[in-house]
Design a protein around this motif. Structure first.
Motif, mmCIF file in Angstrom:
data_model
loop_
_atom_site.group_PDB
_atom_site.id
_atom_site.type_symbol
_atom_site.label_atom_id
_atom_site.label_comp_id
_atom_site.label_asym_id
_atom_site.label_seq_id
_atom_site.Cartn_x
_atom_site.Cartn_y
_atom_site.Cartn_z
ATOM 1 N N PHE A 63 26.496 -22.780 16.854
ATOM 2 C CA PHE A 63 26.611 -23.401 15.543
ATOM 3 C C PHE A 63 25.618 -24.531 15.360
ATOM 4 O O PHE A 63 25.159 -25.148 16.298
ATOM 5 C CB PHE A 63 28.032 -23.910 15.312
ATOM 6 N N LEU A 64 25.341 -24.716 14.075
ATOM 7 C CA LEU A 64 24.435 -25.754 13.631
ATOM 8 C C LEU A 64 25.293 -26.976 13.296
ATOM 9 O O LEU A 64 26.319 -26.840 12.647
ATOM 10 C CB LEU A 64 23.794 -25.230 12.355
ATOM 11 N N MET A 66 26.366 -29.569 11.084
ATOM 12 C CA MET A 66 26.177 -29.748 9.640
ATOM 13 C C MET A 66 26.874 -30.992 9.135
ATOM 14 O O MET A 66 26.397 -31.669 8.246
ATOM 15 C CB MET A 66 26.779 -28.561 8.888
ATOM 16 N N MET A 71 30.219 -31.501 14.038
ATOM 17 C CA MET A 71 29.893 -32.637 14.898
ATOM 18 C C MET A 71 31.004 -32.876 15.917
ATOM 19 O O MET A 71 30.765 -33.096 17.096
ATOM 20 C CB MET A 71 29.673 -33.877 14.025
ATOM 21 N N THR A 212 28.386 -16.837 3.711
ATOM 22 C CA THR A 212 29.079 -17.950 4.363
ATOM 23 C C THR A 212 29.640 -18.964 3.353
ATOM 24 O O THR A 212 29.267 -20.125 3.367
ATOM 25 C CB THR A 212 28.128 -18.695 5.315
ATOM 26 N N LYS A 257 29.350 -23.411 -2.558
ATOM 27 C CA LYS A 257 29.194 -24.025 -1.231
ATOM 28 C C LYS A 257 28.961 -25.527 -1.342
ATOM 29 O O LYS A 257 29.248 -26.272 -0.421
ATOM 30 C CB LYS A 257 28.007 -23.402 -0.492
HETATM 31 C C1 LIG Z 1 31.936 -15.978 7.813
HETATM 32 C C2 LIG Z 1 31.207 -17.242 8.193
HETATM 33 C C3 LIG Z 1 30.547 -17.303 9.407
HETATM 34 C C4 LIG Z 1 29.872 -18.461 9.793
HETATM 35 N N1 LIG Z 1 29.256 -18.478 10.990
HETATM 36 C C5 LIG Z 1 28.615 -19.590 11.396
HETATM 37 C C6 LIG Z 1 28.012 -19.645 12.682
HETATM 38 O O1 LIG Z 1 28.099 -18.706 13.466
HETATM 39 N N2 LIG Z 1 27.361 -20.780 13.040
HETATM 40 C C7 LIG Z 1 27.290 -21.851 12.184
HETATM 41 O O2 LIG Z 1 26.685 -22.855 12.557
HETATM 42 N N3 LIG Z 1 27.867 -21.838 10.973
HETATM 43 C C8 LIG Z 1 28.532 -20.731 10.556
HETATM 44 N N4 LIG Z 1 29.128 -20.723 9.319
HETATM 45 C C9 LIG Z 1 29.070 -21.937 8.481
HETATM 46 C C10 LIG Z 1 30.033 -23.002 8.994
HETATM 47 O O3 LIG Z 1 31.358 -22.580 8.789
HETATM 48 C C11 LIG Z 1 29.818 -24.342 8.290
HETATM 49 O O4 LIG Z 1 28.544 -24.781 8.615
HETATM 50 C C12 LIG Z 1 30.796 -25.409 8.755
HETATM 51 O O5 LIG Z 1 32.062 -25.171 8.229
HETATM 52 C C13 LIG Z 1 30.351 -26.784 8.345
HETATM 53 O O6 LIG Z 1 31.393 -27.729 8.534
HETATM 54 P P1 LIG Z 1 31.087 -29.255 8.764
HETATM 55 O O7 LIG Z 1 32.339 -30.048 8.584
HETATM 56 O O8 LIG Z 1 30.405 -29.461 10.044
HETATM 57 O O9 LIG Z 1 30.075 -29.621 7.649
HETATM 58 P P2 LIG Z 1 30.378 -30.133 6.193
HETATM 59 O O10 LIG Z 1 29.665 -31.407 5.997
HETATM 60 O O11 LIG Z 1 31.829 -30.100 5.918
HETATM 61 O O12 LIG Z 1 29.750 -28.976 5.351
HETATM 62 C C14 LIG Z 1 28.414 -28.600 5.385
HETATM 63 C C15 LIG Z 1 28.320 -27.349 4.559
HETATM 64 O O13 LIG Z 1 29.035 -26.305 5.230
HETATM 65 C C16 LIG Z 1 29.825 -25.568 4.336
HETATM 66 N N5 LIG Z 1 31.272 -25.683 4.670
HETATM 67 C C17 LIG Z 1 32.025 -26.813 4.671
HETATM 68 N N6 LIG Z 1 33.306 -26.584 4.977
HETATM 69 C C18 LIG Z 1 33.383 -25.260 5.196
HETATM 70 C C19 LIG Z 1 34.452 -24.412 5.550
HETATM 71 N N7 LIG Z 1 35.724 -24.851 5.733
HETATM 72 N N8 LIG Z 1 34.184 -23.089 5.647
HETATM 73 C C20 LIG Z 1 32.922 -22.631 5.488
HETATM 74 N N9 LIG Z 1 31.880 -23.394 5.146
HETATM 75 C C21 LIG Z 1 32.091 -24.690 5.008
HETATM 76 C C22 LIG Z 1 29.539 -26.122 2.977
HETATM 77 O O14 LIG Z 1 28.581 -25.341 2.336
HETATM 78 C C23 LIG Z 1 29.015 -27.484 3.221
HETATM 79 O O15 LIG Z 1 28.172 -27.927 2.209
HETATM 80 C C24 LIG Z 1 29.820 -19.583 8.926
HETATM 81 C C25 LIG Z 1 30.473 -19.521 7.694
HETATM 82 C C26 LIG Z 1 31.166 -18.370 7.323
HETATM 83 C C27 LIG Z 1 31.886 -18.323 6.020
#
Ligand SMILES: Cc1cc2nc3c(=O)[nH]c(=O)nc-3n(C[C@H](O)[C@H](O)[C@H](O)COP(=O)(O)OP(=O)(O)OC[C@H]3O[C@@H](n4cnc5c(N)ncnc54)[C@H](O)[C@@H]3O)c2cc1C
Ligand SMILES: Cc1cc2nc3c(=O)[nH]c(=O)nc-3n(C[C@H](O)[C@H](O)[C@H](O)COP(=O)(O)OP(=O)(O)OC[C@H]3O[C@@H](n4cnc5c(N)ncnc54)[C@H](O)[C@@H]3O)c2cc1C
Ligand code: SF4
Ligand code: FES
Lengths: 292, 473
Positions: A63-64, A66, A71, A212, A257
């Motif tokens: 995962f990245l 974000m 974190m 996503t 998103k």
């Molecule tokens: C089916 C699917 C598969 C994924 N696979 C991966 C993966 O393998 N590796 C990876 O790094 N990321 C993946 N993601 C994205 C990952 O879920 C989000 O980056 C993560 O939730 C961010 O959360 P955060 O609190 O760190 O960041 P935040 O600061 O909360 O959010 C950063 C961005 O992430 C997205 N996000 C926030 N909350 C959620 C949530 N509950 N569900 C989904 N997206 C959200 C929004 O677009 C937001 O702007 C996937 C998403 C989906 C839907």
């Protein structure tokens, strides 16, 4: 509670984890994901499966970093436990013998692409892979992709490798020079997938993308993950996450998103500075992250 | 009865937080009886020979007996009587629609002052929770009978079936998709009507009977029903509820700021978004909120929106007041707290702000016409009555339908045309051998107690079947 058995920092903002989750490992299929909650106050968020080992009962995710949830997850170390992991969720990739496949991936899309390519190869497909990264320093798993694909191309955003800066340019040239492609699979950043669809559209090649959107439950209960595909509303967690990219309403996806940008920044900023320092120490992340 | 007691028809009111205070906090609205109030209310019961109350209770609680125990000051006995028929009394005492059940059939109802059975039930359950040592003493010793049952879903139906079977000696494992047990009790019904510590203490009671709960297990994904039956379970009870949301299906519904009631309530209750950023899950309400629909779910959503800080909350409903499906009590609570009812009004589309967020909704007025299939007057659109209402958040609360995950992954389960699992009402049997079903998945969205009643009947039949005293068909 799922124990982390291995942790690797692939590139400064991308973390790889191997966790114990035997029951999920037994049922996982390419294209599926899990939903995690890091701790008792944590949100539910999805990550794709980048691999699994039925015999050892482990899952791989990458995962990245974000925002707050990723974190927090990155602050865990080998031996620590993740509060909740549920899965495998979503429909598996439709693995059939299509013929020639072009697989395109970037950042966290590289993870799920590995098992997908393996399965496609087992069905007798020829798989050519194009991976995109910003620069050399953010490139990872090139070797893994090479070891499973028939051919692998790397496109670097800073133009330091070859003449292309974006996968779109690569795809267009690849198709224009007469290479036959029966289906494209694209996983990674949304803009990369959109770009990829733009490139394949004129050639009318079916392009499957992994969406996503924001999710909550991941089982079709809330509708938060709704997207529009071919004019119809779909729930990504149960109807997807893979859809025909030429039919996806990308603008809607991007806007949905971004719905919580303010809250996400707030959550991140209010998070205890102590924890940030601890992460910086544990994972030797660049100092700048700890002052955000 | 020696002397004829004088009838007292004055129900003791339950103390509540005042509307001005409670509309801005998530603490429980009704505060519960004091000892004196409970005793006073219990003393009104005339211990009828033909006690109507008992007929109104879907799980056959011996109501006059537990009330008699309260009167006698024997609280452990009151708790024992309740628990012997109802494993979740603290929940039922709070959320059951007693006015259409035991309190409707109470002999004093005809005279205008039924006993407040629900409040007394709650009083006893709360007393027991404060005296855990009593429950410990009363715990029956259970001997395992060597048979294993899987229960899918940990809502009221699943918990009841599991508790009943555990008491009979079965090894029971509940599989729950979410990260906590309780179903709608945890994710749907808000904290201020049903505090989550109460749900969890009743879940703990079910666990204390030896029931194991495997959280984060989505049946149909991590294992199918067929796999459960192949891998050591003698029977499966399906109680996954009816959890899939229904939308309005009008243009603009995918704009941000439009939440299904399920999402809005799940973020608020299950994920505790009202405590953001201490809890990580965010929610947005803004100043003006429109909730569509007028059932209990709509009342809950609108009252949550107020507590999350909204200035104006509207319930928008296409029929009139008399057709509103919500319980009278909940409607009154919502009204007292300041929810505004816009009746005979229906939405036709949502308008965005150009950046993907909802900005307004277009509404039109309705008139009532001839009765439709449901027997209620059919709402008809008044031509030319369109108007625009500015809003920050919209919440369609139109009910739910069954989630297809289990039906689509299980061989040989027959469905009804509504997508629920075809189930024999008396026994809970489905069309698939060794598989039973109960709760909202069998009936469509209903009530906590009807789900529990169905689960109890299924548990009885599962026991009969596994002891070999009945055949499948
Ligand atoms: C089916 C699917 C598969 C994924 N696979 C991966 C993966 O393998 N590796 C990876 O790094 N990321 C993946 N993601 C994205 C990952 O879920 C989000 O980056 C993560 O939730 C961010 O959360 P955060 O609190 O760190 O960041 P935040 O600061 O909360 O959010 C950063 C961005 O992430 C997205 N996000 C926030 N909350 C959620 C949530 N509950 N569900 C989904 N997206 C959200 C929004 O677009 C937001 O702007 C996937 C998403 C989906 C839907
Ligand atoms: C907001 C709201 C307010 C309500 N208020 C009241 C009230 O005041 N009084 C009243 O009597 N009734 C009320 N109801 C109705 C009542 O809550 C339901 O009728 C009752 O909860 C149904 O119980 P159940 O056990 O069938 O299902 P649920 O309570 O829905 O529980 C089902 C459980 O199964 C889980 N599950 C689903 N699929 C799977 C799967 N594939 N694998 C594993 N687990 C799965 C779900 O996560 C859930 O936890 C309300 C409902 C809502 C939504
Ligand atoms: S019917 Fe009413 S008054 Fe009579 S025993 Fe039952 S609760 Fe008491
Ligand atoms: S995440 Fe709730 S329905 Fe898909």
């Amino acid at each position: 509670m799922c124990k982390i058995v291995k942790k690797e920092i692939l590139v400064p903002n991308t973390i790889y984890l191997k966790v114990e989750a035997a029951e999920i490992a037994r049922k996982a299929k390419p294209g599926q994901f899990v939903i995690l909650r890091v701790d008792e106050v944590g949100e539910r968020f999805p990550l794709s499966l980048a691999g699994w080992d039925e015999d050892r009962g482990t899952l791989e995710i990458l995962f990245l970093i974000m925002g707050k949830s990723t974190m927090k997850l990155s602050a865990l170390d080998e031996g620590d436990c993740i509060r909740d992991i549920v899965g495998p969720l979503g429909r598996p990739t439709e693995i059939e013998s299509y013929g020639n496949i072009l697989s395109v991936c970037s950042t966290f899309g590289i993870g799920p692409m590995v098992p997908m390519i393996k399965a496609l190869k087992e069905k007798g497909n020829k798989v050519v892979t194009a991976m995109e990264a910003r620069d050399k320093a953010s490139l990872f798993w090139e070797d893994r992709l090479k070891s499973v694909s028939d051919e692998t191309y790397v496109v670097l955003g800073d133009g330091s490798l070859g003449k292309h800066r974006r996968v779109r340019e690569f795809i267009t040239e690849y198709l224009e020079s007469g290479n036959k492609v029966d289906r494209v699979f694209a996983f990674g950043r949304i803009f990369m997938m959109m770009d990829c669809c733009r490139a394949t559209k004129p050639f009318d090649i079916k392009t499957i993308v992994g969406l996503t959107p924001i999710m909550v439950d991941g089982t079709g209960m809330c509708g938060c993950c709704r997207v529009s595909v071919g004019g119809e509303t779909k729930f990504t967690c149960v109807d997807g996450p893979e859809f025909d990219g030429h039919l996806v309403d990308w603008e809607l996806l991007i806007k949905r998103k971004r719905a919580y940008l303010r809250e996400e920044a707030q959550a991140f900023n209010l998070w205890q500075p102590d924890n940030l320092r601890r992460i910086a120490e544990l994972s030797e992340l660049p100092e700048r992250i700890s002052v955000m | 009865m020696a002397e004829k007691p004088k009838l007292n028809l004055n129900r003791v009111p339950i103390p509540k937080q005042t509307p001005e205070v409670r509309r801005r906090n998530f603490n429980e609205v009704a505060l519960g009886y004091t000892d004196e109030q409970a005793l006073e209310e219990a003393s009104r019961c005339i211990d009828c020979k033909k006690a109507g109350c008992k007929d109104g209770c879907p799980v056959n609680i011996d109501i006059p007996e537990f009330i008699k125990a309260i009167r006698a000051g024997d609280m452990p006995e009151a708790a024992r009587i309740l628990k012997s028929k109802n494993s979740l009394p603290g929940i039922c005492g709070r959320v059951c629609p007693q006015e259409t059940q035991c309190e409707m059939t109470c002999n004093l109802a005809k005279k205008g002052g039924p006993i407040a059975i629900g409040r007394l039930e709650r009083y006893v359950a709360d007393w027991e929770r404060d005296h855990p040592e009593i429950a410990e003493q009363q715990k029956e010793r259970i001997r395992f009978n060597g048979k294993k049952v899987a229960v899918v879903g940990s809502g009221p139906a699943g918990l009841t079936c599991a508790a009943d079977l555990a008491k009979l000696g079965y090894e029971v494992i509940i599989f729950e998709a979410l990260h906590v047990a309780g179903g709608v009790l945890m994710y749907g019904i808000p904290e201020f009507r049903l505090p989550k510590v109460i749900v969890q203490s009743e879940v703990d009671y079910v666990k204390s009977l030896g029931v194991e709960i495997k959280l984060n297990h989505v049946i149909g994904k991590i294992a199918t029903v067929d796999e459960l039956l192949e891998n050591g379970f003698d029977a499966v009870f399906l109680s996954p509820g009816a959890g899939a949301p229904v939308f309005l299906n009008i243009p603009g519904e995918n704009l941000s700021g439009i939440y299904s009631a399920n999402e809005f309530l799940t973020r608020t209750n299950l994920m505790k978004a009202y405590l953001f950023p201490e809890y990580d899950t965010p929610i947005q309400v803004g100043k003006r909120v429109a909730v569509f629909g007028a059932g209990n779910v709509a009342m809950d959503a609108s009252r949550c929106a107020l507590r999350l800080g909204a200035e104006e909350v509207y319930i928008i409903y296409r029929r009139s007041k008399v057709e509103m499906p919500a319980r009278l009590e909940e409607r009154e609570n919502a009204e007292e707290e300041g929810v505004i009812f816009k009746l005979l009004t229906n939405p036709s589309r949502f308008l965005g702000d150009g950046r993907g967020r909802v900005r307004a909704v277009e509404l039109h007025e309705m008139e009532l016409g001839e009765p439709d299939e449901s027997g209620r007057p059919r709402p008809i659109r008044k031509p030319g009555s369109e108007f625009i209402m500015e809003i920050d958040t919209a919440i369609p609360a139109l009910g739910t339908r069954p989630n297809p995950i289990i039906p689509s992954t299980t061989k040989g389960l027959e469905l009804t045309k509504w997508g629920t699992i075809l189930t024999d009402e008396a026994s809970g049997r489905t069309s698939k051998e060794r598989v039973w079903c109960g709760g909202d998945m069998a009936t469509g969205a209903a009530t906590v107690i009807s789900a529990m009643g169905a689960a109890r009947r299924a548990a009885t039949d599962i026991d009969k079947y596994l002891r070999g005293s009945t055949e499948w068909s």
